[in-house]
Design an enzyme around this catalytic site. Structure first.
Site, PDB file in Angstrom:
ATOM      1  N   PHE A  86      20.163  80.831   5.302  1.00  0.00           N
ATOM      2  CA  PHE A  86      20.856  81.745   6.220  1.00  0.00           C
ATOM      3  C   PHE A  86      22.175  82.276   5.580  1.00  0.00           C
ATOM      4  CE2 PHE A  86      22.648  77.195   6.446  1.00  0.00           C
ATOM      5  CZ  PHE A  86      24.016  77.566   6.489  1.00  0.00           C
ATOM      6  N   CYS A  87      22.453  83.360   6.334  1.00  0.00           N
ATOM      7  CA  CYS A  87      23.883  83.979   5.680  1.00  0.00           C
ATOM      8  C   CYS A  87      24.481  84.489   6.929  1.00  0.00           C
ATOM      9  CB  CYS A  87      23.504  84.917   4.921  1.00  0.00           C
ATOM     10  SG  CYS A  87      22.252  86.393   5.376  1.00  0.00           S
ATOM     11  N   THR A  88      25.683  85.260   6.663  1.00  0.00           N
ATOM     12  CA  THR A  88      26.336  85.712   7.996  1.00  0.00           C
ATOM     13  C   THR A  88      25.849  86.578   8.833  1.00  0.00           C
ATOM     14  OG1 THR A  88      28.378  85.744   6.378  1.00  0.00           O
ATOM     15  CG2 THR A  88      28.669  86.877   8.166  1.00  0.00           C
TER      16      THR A  88
END
Length: 312
Positions: free
Chosen positions: A185-187
């Protein structure tokens, strides 16, 4: 007029957008896009590359709608991903459209989400996936982002830039392969989308990533059901947001760009606009002098009621 409508009229729409697609003519798109943004009063940054588009912009609701409609009128961008939040003040000072080799820089040849990518997981299905004991959960963001918030049980690669991610994978390959599934996951979804493409190229079979990123999760999943702890760093003047995309209490050090708390600002090594406890010992005298002069100009501009355009 309803309170909710009043709130929207008094705030700005912040849109984080991206789409991996083949833009062979990306250089020719720069000027028309910049001109439209300036005409609409939109501020922020948009990156264009052969592999697609990426950016975060802010403006009135109507202006953002007009720009998104313009972009999606291009058949290559009709599936453009975007997420919205609100800001009480315009979080950017300028409008920039930049031409890049990559819209998110990994620096590895042949990694292209247009060719291969992991499996998208919707926010409402994310908790079930990351609770699976067969899953290794990897936060693909940088160390200072992870520091203020992440998902329960996530592995922190402790990277300073996304370019370091492939090296971290190589150094930890056996531990990663010990699990059957890889979830990332990331922003906003763009970094983990590229990271998932990289992992598939490296021979990892079951690779998953959070569709829409942390921002979509915080917007969609109720706080009482959430597996997210802390706040989410965002790359604008709001610094960080929490559940429901509410603006958090973090500030930012203008020298190193790291998020800082009120406690950090009370520290003896914090000097507004010049240094914070994290970066104080890493700076040269020349850097301190430069930051001090910049802060002086910011304060002078503020007294004159002007905006100092050198401020990021």
């Amino acid at each position: 007029m309803a309170a909710g409508v009043n709130a929207r009229l008094m705030t700005y729409c912040v849109a984080a957008l991206y789409h991996f697609t083949r833009l062979s003519d990306f250089e020719e798109l720069k000027e028309p896009l910049l001109s439209l943004c300036e005409m609409l009063g939109i501020k922020g940054t948009i990156l264009l590359a052969r592999e697609g588009i990426n950016g975060t912009i802010a403006g009135s609701d109507d202006a953002i709608r007009d720009l998104l409609d313009f972009l999606r009128a291009d058949p290559r961008l009709n599936e453009l991903e975007h997420k919205e939040s609100r800001a009480e003040e315009l979080p950017f000072y300028r409008m920039k459209v930049r031409l890049k080799k990559e819209i998110v820089t990994m620096g590895v040849e042949g990694v292209d989400p247009n060719d291969i990518v992991g499996t998208y997981v919707n926010p409402e299905d994310w908790n079930a996936l990351i609770s699976d004991p067969d899953v290794i959960l990897i936060d693909t963001r940088n160390d200072y982002e992870v520091e203020i918030g992440t998902f329960e049980g996530a592995v922190n690669p402790d990277t300073e830039t996304f370019r370091e991610f492939p090296g971290w994978v190589a150094d930890n390959e056996s531990a990663i392969r010990a699990k059957k599934k890889v979830a990332m996951f990331c922003t906003g979804g763009i970094r983990c989308e590229k990271a998932s493409s990289f992992m598939k190229n490296q021979g990892f079979d079951e690779v998953y990533h959070l569709k829409g990123g942390i921002l979509k999760y915080l917007e969609t999943v109720k706080e009482e059901n959430s597996l997210w702890n802390g706040d989410c760093f965002v790359f604008d003047q709001r610094v960080a947001v929490g559940h429901g995309l509410a603006e958090s209490d973090y500030d930012q050090c203008f020298a190193c760009r790291y998020p800082i708390t009120e406690a950090d600002k009370s520290h003896e090594l914090y000097v507004k606009g010049i240094s914070c406890p994290r970066c104080h010992h890493k700076m040269s005298d020349e850097q301190r002098a430069s930051f001090a002069e910049r802060q002086k100009q910011i304060e002078l501009a503020k007294k004159r009621g002007e905006l100092h355009m050198g401020r990021r």
